[in-house]
Every structure is written in structure tokens, then in C-alpha cells.
Design an enzyme around this catalytic site. Sequence first.
Site, PDB file in Angstrom:
ATOM      1  N   SER A 171     -10.092  32.454   6.474  1.00  0.00           N
ATOM      2  CA  SER A 171     -10.773  33.730   6.417  1.00  0.00           C
ATOM      3  C   SER A 171     -11.021  34.230   7.850  1.00  0.00           C
ATOM      4  O   SER A 171     -10.100  34.269   8.651  1.00  0.00           O
ATOM      5  CB  SER A 171     -12.077  33.567   5.623  1.00  0.00           C
ATOM      6  OG  SER A 171     -12.637  34.792   5.340  1.00  0.00           O
ATOM      7  N   ASP A 423      -5.095  36.268  -3.637  1.00  0.00           N
ATOM      8  CA  ASP A 423      -6.226  36.492  -2.741  1.00  0.00           C
ATOM      9  C   ASP A 423      -6.278  37.970  -2.380  1.00  0.00           C
ATOM     10  O   ASP A 423      -5.319  38.501  -1.812  1.00  0.00           O
ATOM     11  CB  ASP A 423      -6.062  35.645  -1.475  1.00  0.00           C
ATOM     12  CG  ASP A 423      -7.143  35.916  -0.446  1.00  0.00           C
ATOM     13  OD1 ASP A 423      -8.167  36.539  -0.791  1.00  0.00           O
ATOM     14  OD2 ASP A 423      -6.964  35.503   0.714  1.00  0.00           O
ATOM     15  N   HIS A 448      -8.302  32.509  -2.364  1.00  0.00           N
ATOM     16  CA  HIS A 448      -8.737  32.579  -0.976  1.00  0.00           C
ATOM     17  C   HIS A 448      -8.988  31.190  -0.382  1.00  0.00           C
ATOM     18  O   HIS A 448      -9.768  30.418  -0.934  1.00  0.00           O
ATOM     19  CB  HIS A 448     -10.001  33.426  -0.887  1.00  0.00           C
ATOM     20  CG  HIS A 448     -10.359  33.838   0.501  1.00  0.00           C
ATOM     21  ND1 HIS A 448      -9.583  34.703   1.239  1.00  0.00           N
ATOM     22  CD2 HIS A 448     -11.392  33.498   1.302  1.00  0.00           C
ATOM     23  CE1 HIS A 448     -10.130  34.887   2.413  1.00  0.00           C
ATOM     24  NE2 HIS A 448     -11.221  34.158   2.487  1.00  0.00           N
TER      25      HIS A 448
END
Length: 485
Positions: A171, A423, A448
Site C-alpha cells: 500500500s 484490489d 489488497h
Amino acid sequence: MWVFKILLSLFLFMNTLISYTFSNRIHSRSLTPLHKYDKKYIEVPVDHFNFANQDTFKLRYLINDENWNPESGGPIFFYTGNEADITLFAENTGFIWELAPEFKALIVFAEHRYYGESLPYGNNSFSDAKHYGYLTVEQTLADFVDLVTYLRSHQDGKHRKLSPVIAIGGSYGGMLAAWFRLKYPAVIVGSLASSAPIWLLPDLMDCEGVYRVTTSIYEVAHRNCADNIKHIWKEINNITTTGEGRSWLSKNWTLCQPLKAENYTQGFKMWLKESFLVVAMANYPYPTEFLGHFPGNPVKELCEHLKTANLRGKELLGSVSNGLRAVYNYSGKAQCLDWSTVGPTTFDSRGWNFQACTQLVMPVCSNGVNDMFEPQSWNIVEYLIKCEQQFKVKPRPYFITKQYGGKHLETSSNIIFSNGLLDPYSSGGVMSNVSNTSIAVLIPEGAHQFDLRESNQLDPDSVQVARKYYKQIFNEWIIKFREHY
């Protein structure tokens, strides 16, 4: 005032959403350590680039050396910390822990400045621009350089053979891992940037991408699911125009904070929009507590209640409520749904909201045609005005692009950009190779940061294959490093 604060916070979250550590809105939890590590600190400058400020602070990092062989230059797996307490990521990045014994590697999870315990000015860190102005990507990367330099030469106070360092992050941490290699190629040999939307920046990507991908995830779960969700916004608008309607919705959805006035509606809808997004991000095949306390396959669980075509009115509202309850309260222990909560206890929105307003300005919008969400436009001028009013500093929305090259990464090397096609933030990720050794890995069944999680018997084949490929590439990087050192 309460409503205004919620709306302002949600505005920042929904337009700059890159923190993926949202709490479960109806289930509080505490982290139980799964892995063994020591908590240590290194003193670093508050300002790495100005001689006028000589202040320092203690940056926290977590370390495990039980598998490390420093005499032979064993590698260092260096996790580039995210926008939260670093322990959250140490407990949810099992891939590193599984890999370390095989590579005889040192494990390091570096905390990001202004998060967790790494507060440059303690309780005053967010008091004014004079104190929080040092919360930048470039200052953070300089912290990591200092820590890597220290670890390479002074582990336990002993001089060690130079160890190759591989940066790993997911991320926002994945964005940092990529930028770390771009900015300091002499410090780290390569980076794994998982679920890193480094192109979700002004003028680089279509702002509608995040919600288009989110919608497709619900469409895959069931053909009628996304279409039903698309109509929920109008139904909420209609029923909340009266006190009776708001009372029905508050009771039917078991809201912790009843919708007492019509002006609560926008904040409630923005929370709901965020919820659909986070559930999609956490769409793992087994129960997790990383992005919330969710069951396995949470999108499918939610869509189980939205299979009937053309649901409308209270029937639709009740079905959505049942779907959310199946996801958010699958343990059956929650008493109500807390829609006013913005972020978990492990997430400090003070730091992220500042970053999202100054450097990490990420355009996110929806049009209600190509996605299942209520139309929400993106106006960078209005957004930056709100940010400047809140933080009293001039935002620099194009700084990251100028600093790290934007889409011009053809000279980059040794970066793995991995993205799961399930994602929502893959829409802002690197989806094709950008140079001979900066490559894209696409994971069709990946949510994710799925590839960074620990192994599970329910892992799909594409995730398992990706992890094996990373090991192969890591080994190649290490061998080439040792040929020169």
C-alpha cells in the site's frame, strides 16, 4: 459541529484513501503478537536537509535476528513502514517472516515518522505547521537510510560484512519501497512494492478508476449485487427526508448514532461508500483482522443478500443492512453499527490527513454510470483550498511526480510492482513492465496486499506463484550484490 467534523474527515478519507487499516465499525479488537521481535530505537534528525534545525527524535523499529547470518553478509528484509503503528504491519506481513529462515535474513520493520511511537515532538507533533511540517516522504526515506546504514555496521555494536537490503512494503508502504529504490539505489538492492498505487496522483490517472474496479469486484461476486448497490443512494436520500424514515433506517440498521437530522445523510452515505471499498480491499478467502474483523470472502458474504434482481425501497435497504451485518458482525458480538468512526485506534488520521493534503493528493471520484456509487466529482482546486484552510500550509500536489519521475520510470531498476486484480487500488498501480528489471506482477485472484500475507491453505494459485517468483528475484538480486561486495 459533530457532523461537520465527520464530514470533513470523511471528505479527506474518500478523496485520498490510501490507508488500508480501517477498523471494523462494529467490532473493537486488540493486536495479539504472532511473531517474535525486539523493539528498538534509533536517533535521527527531525530535518535531514537543513542545518538550521538540529532537533532529533527516536525512530522506533522492530527487529528479529534469530535467522540472520551477518558474518556472511546475510540479507536484510526491510519493511518500509506505513501510516500507522508499525506493529500492525509486523503482524500482517507473514511473507517476510516465512522467507527469513530460508535466506538467513535479518527482519526489520521500520516505523514511519509521526506514527505509532515515532513522534518527533511528542504530544506537540501535530500542534502547528512548525511541528508537523517535517512529515514528508523525503524526510521519511532519509530516516530509513540512516537506519539501514546503522544496521549494516553496528548490529549489537559489532562491525559486520555489508548486507544486501531489500525493501518490502504494501500500500503506502509499497509506494515508499519503490521510491526508496528510485531515490537511493546505492542503499538497497531492490524493492517489492505490493499494491502500491504510485500513479494515483494528479494528472497521472483517471480519478474514476478506484470505484470502477471496486464495482467490478461486486459484479464478479454476483451479477445483481453491484446493480442493487447502485440504487441504494437514491433510496437513502428518499427515506432520510423525514424523521420517520430516519428513525426506521437507524433502527433497521442498528446504528450506534441515529440519523437525527437530514444533514447527517451525507456523512452516512460517505461512510457506506467507504465500507464497500474496504470490504473489497479485504476480500481474502479466509477471516482476517487486518483491514477490519472480516469473514472469509467478505464481498461474497455481503452479496449473498443482494442476489435478487431489482430490489428497491425498504426491501433494498433491509437487504444491504443484512449484507453489512453478515460482514461486519459475523462474530455476532456487536450491539450496533458505528458509522461515525473514522479509522481504528491503530491509525492516526492526523498524520495521514496532512500527507493527503500536502504531497499525497490522490484523486478519487465516481460517476454513478460506470460504477455503483453515487456521483462524486473531483475538483483539485476546491480540495487544495480546504487543505490549506485546515493545515495552514501550501499543498504541493505535483511534488511527488517531479521528485520520483511519475510515469517515466524507464531508468529504474530492481523493483517489483505487484497488484491484485481484485484490489480497487490496482487502478493506480504499475500494471506493465517499465524497464528490464522493474517489472509488474499481476495477481488475478489477489486482494489488497494479499501477496504479503502469511501462507494459508486457501491461498489461490496466483498468489502462491507470485510469492515463489519473488523468492527467485530476491535470490538473483542478492547474488549480483555479492559479486561486487
